[in-house]
Design an enzyme around this catalytic site. Structure first.
Site, mmCIF file in Angstrom:
data_model
loop_
_atom_site.group_PDB
_atom_site.id
_atom_site.type_symbol
_atom_site.label_atom_id
_atom_site.label_comp_id
_atom_site.label_asym_id
_atom_site.label_seq_id
_atom_site.Cartn_x
_atom_site.Cartn_y
_atom_site.Cartn_z
ATOM 1 C CE LYS A 278 -13.607 68.111 -30.884
ATOM 2 N NZ LYS A 278 -13.752 69.368 -30.805
ATOM 3 C CG ASP A 289 -10.257 66.619 -25.044
ATOM 4 O OD1 ASP A 289 -9.841 67.772 -24.885
ATOM 5 O OD2 ASP A 289 -11.490 66.486 -25.478
ATOM 6 N NE ARG A 352 -18.535 73.142 -22.030
ATOM 7 C CZ ARG A 352 -18.669 74.187 -22.802
ATOM 8 N NH1 ARG A 352 -19.502 75.157 -22.591
ATOM 9 N NH2 ARG A 352 -17.838 74.305 -23.777
HETATM 10 N N1 BES Z 1 -11.467 69.343 -26.759
HETATM 11 C C1 BES Z 1 -12.450 70.071 -27.258
HETATM 12 C C2 BES Z 1 -11.511 71.611 -27.209
HETATM 13 C C3 BES Z 1 -10.335 71.731 -28.146
HETATM 14 C C4 BES Z 1 -10.655 72.092 -29.506
HETATM 15 C C5 BES Z 1 -9.169 71.839 -27.652
HETATM 16 C C6 BES Z 1 -9.580 72.300 -30.182
HETATM 17 C C7 BES Z 1 -8.171 72.038 -28.382
HETATM 18 C C8 BES Z 1 -8.294 72.143 -29.801
HETATM 19 C C9 BES Z 1 -13.669 70.483 -26.434
HETATM 20 O O1 BES Z 1 -14.283 69.353 -26.013
HETATM 21 C C10 BES Z 1 -14.636 70.971 -27.381
HETATM 22 O O2 BES Z 1 -14.932 70.405 -28.514
HETATM 23 N N2 BES Z 1 -15.050 72.091 -27.430
HETATM 24 C C11 BES Z 1 -16.048 72.695 -28.210
HETATM 25 C C12 BES Z 1 -17.136 73.611 -27.371
HETATM 26 C C13 BES Z 1 -18.400 73.855 -28.177
HETATM 27 C C14 BES Z 1 -18.990 72.840 -28.697
HETATM 28 C C15 BES Z 1 -19.125 74.988 -27.371
HETATM 29 C C16 BES Z 1 -15.145 73.911 -28.737
HETATM 30 O O3 BES Z 1 -14.288 74.486 -28.343
HETATM 31 O O4 BES Z 1 -15.401 73.862 -29.959
HETATM 32 ZN ZN ZN Z 2 -12.803 67.791 -25.537
HETATM 33 MN MN MN Z 3 -15.498 68.354 -27.381
#
Ligand code: BES
Ligand code: ZN
Ligand code: MN
Length: 494
Positions: A278, A289, A352
């Site tokens: 990230k 998370d 997921r």
């Molecule tokens: N935990 C994150 C989702 C998230 C991001 C929650 C920001 C709250 C605030 C999740 O694991 C994630 O990183 N999801 C990605 C999915 C993508 C790679 C398809 C996302 O949402 O960017």
């Molecule tokens: Zn996550």
């Molecule tokens: Mn993630």
């Protein structure tokens, strides 16, 4: 803090602060009229002078009011008509904030005397009590600046008459239990990732079963998960020094023949994104998370306190998602417990991957329904912001129940579609399914991914990415959706 419900004369009640609802039009409601008369028009005068507007949530504290036994009056605006659910919750939240900031040890509230559209006295008592307890939450573990705890110890809910006393009492008990669950969830969420690890969550689950006889805890190790074939879950933990766990907390409140409701909470104790790292901004917030898991802990504790006739299983797959030489890489193919192979196109779509194995594991409980709760997608924050959780379900009556529960608890969800058109975006050249969809609708394709593993039971998914914590001051976990889930579960008790 102790809450009692009593039908008594509000003018003679000895308390450090009496909470009085006031309307913005001059037609004062009944409790306000009584106090206005006893104080020789103090309420009317302050409305007239404009010191309090009477708008929902506006407030004014008066010292040493004459003619009544209370040491202070907290006038709290309720608007010019009977408040609805959301308005009443806002009013209670504001009143609680003021009460928690005052140097008082006792309070008495007339808020349960006003009429709320479509709700009864038990509901009002539940919400007021819950919000007052929630307003007392202070995070202290790693910050002793947070020491200005409120001294509120005695709370009296002044009921309109003796016939409603029992309903108010029941509401107070429920409200306190729900707040205990909410505050427990907030605490786990607020803990930093170096304290709240998968191992820490497992130890907390064991502690819960030591504290409450109605809860049994099992914790699966990586070796046991390996034997079960949980290759998806384990692939997320591969880059971390922290071993993964699958926690099962079993609350038994009904006979063995009653099929359980299974709750599955995403427990990623820190989500760096893994090799699909990230960006740095706000990455600290990825300690949150595991808020889905935290809400499952909160619900389990609230259930153990209230002991409703239900069987509920709390499943928490918990891992830390880190990059390293042993981490799963984009393009890797893993085999889930269901036997389906998954192409990991993005290691940041890890929630997921741990949920799908936990959802497969859930079938062994022969569940009545399964609800998973997860901070699953940033896309859900884009779609719904911080006000509603995203709701997905493969069964419309279940979706409707959850939506209604969210409305009643002031913890709303909004339903999104699980159409085949979205599901069809999940195509992989090298495995049964990829772990990401196309460009748009990220929260829907994530839900469709989970839907591939939940064909054997009625299932709903709550995406709480926008609702589980607040980034803006005061930054912190909200404990959502514990109120929604408790409303849903208590509504199932015959
Ligand atoms: N935990 C994150 C989702 C998230 C991001 C929650 C920001 C709250 C605030 C999740 O694991 C994630 O990183 N999801 C990605 C999915 C993508 C790679 C398809 C996302 O949402 O960017
Ligand atoms: Zn996550
Ligand atoms: Mn993630």
């Amino acid at each position: 803090m102790q809450v009692v419900a009593r039908a008594t004369d509000p003018t003679t009640i000895k308390t450090e602060c009496l909470v009085v609802p006031v309307g913005s039009n001059s037609k004062l409601n009944n409790p306000a009229k009584t106090i206005d008369k006893a104080t020789k028009g103090a309420i009317g005068r302050h409305l007239k002078s404009g010191d309090i507007s009477g708008r929902p949530g506006s407030s004014l504290v008066l010292h040493d009011p004459e003619g009544i036994a209370a040491e202070r009056l907290l006038l709290i605006g309720i608007g010019d008509q009977a408040p609805d659910t959301e308005t009443f919750i806002k009013i209670c939240r504001e009143a609680s904030k003021v009460l928690r900031a005052l140097p008082i040890r006792s309070t008495a509230s007339l808020l349960c005397q006003i009429k709320i559209v479509g709700r009864d006295k038990q509901w009002s008592a539940t919400q007021f009590t819950r919000l007052l307890f929630e307003a007392g939450y202070v995070y202290r573990k790693t910050d002793d600046k947070n020491n200005a705890a409120s001294k509120l110890g005695k709370v009296t809910l002044v009921c309109p008459d003796p016939t409603t006393q029992n309903a108010c009492k029941k509401g107070a008990i429920q409200g306190e239990a729900i707040a205990t669950g909410v505050n427990h969830a907030r605490y786990l969420g607020d803990l930093p990732g170096n304290i709240c690890t998968p191992r820490y969550l497992a130890s907390q689950a064991r502690a819960l079963s030591r504290k409450y006889a109605s809860i049994k805890t099992r914790v699966l190790s990586e070796k046991q998960m390996q034997e079960l074939g949980m290759g998806a879950l384990l692939s997320v933990a591969a880059g971390s020094k922290q071993p993964a766990h699958l926690i099962a907390m079993e609350y038994a409140g009904a006979g063995k023949s009653v099929r359980p409701i299974v709750l599955v909470g995403k427990g990623v104790t820190f989500d760096s994104g893994g090799i699909s790292l990230k960006p740095g901004a706000k990455m600290d917030e990825m300690k949150y998370d595991m808020c889905g898991a935290a809400s499952v802990f909160g619900v389990m504790e609230a259930l153990a306190v209230l002991e409703p006739r239900l069987n509920v299983i709390g499943l928490v797959p918990t891992v830390e998602n880190m990059p390293s030489g042993t981490a799963t890489k984009p393009g890797d193919v893993v085999t889930s417990m269901s036997g389906k192979t998954i192409e990991v196109l993005n290691t940041d779509a890890e929630g997921r991957l741990i949920l799908c194995d936990a959802l497969t594991y859930a079938t062994r409980y022969k569940p009545e329904v399964v609800v998973d709760i997860a901070t699953l997608t940033g896309a859900c924050v884009v779609a719904l912001g911080q006000h509603a959780s995203g709701l997905f379900a493969n069964d419309q009556p279940l979706a409707d129940e959850l939506l209604q529960a969210g409305i009643a608890a002031g913890d709303r969800a909004w339903q999104m579609p699980l159409w085949d058109n979205y599901d069809e975006e999940l195509k992989s050249n090298f495995a049964d399914i990829p772990n990401i969809g196309g460009q748009g609708a990220g929260s829907i394709t994530a839900a469709c991914f989970l839907g591939r593993f939940t064909k054997e039971y009625r299932w709903a998914h709550l995406d709480i990415a926008g609702t589980a914590w607040k980034s803006a001051a005061p930054k912190g976990a909200t404990g959502r959706p514990v109120p929604l889930l408790m409303e849903f579960l208590l509504g199932k008790v015959a």
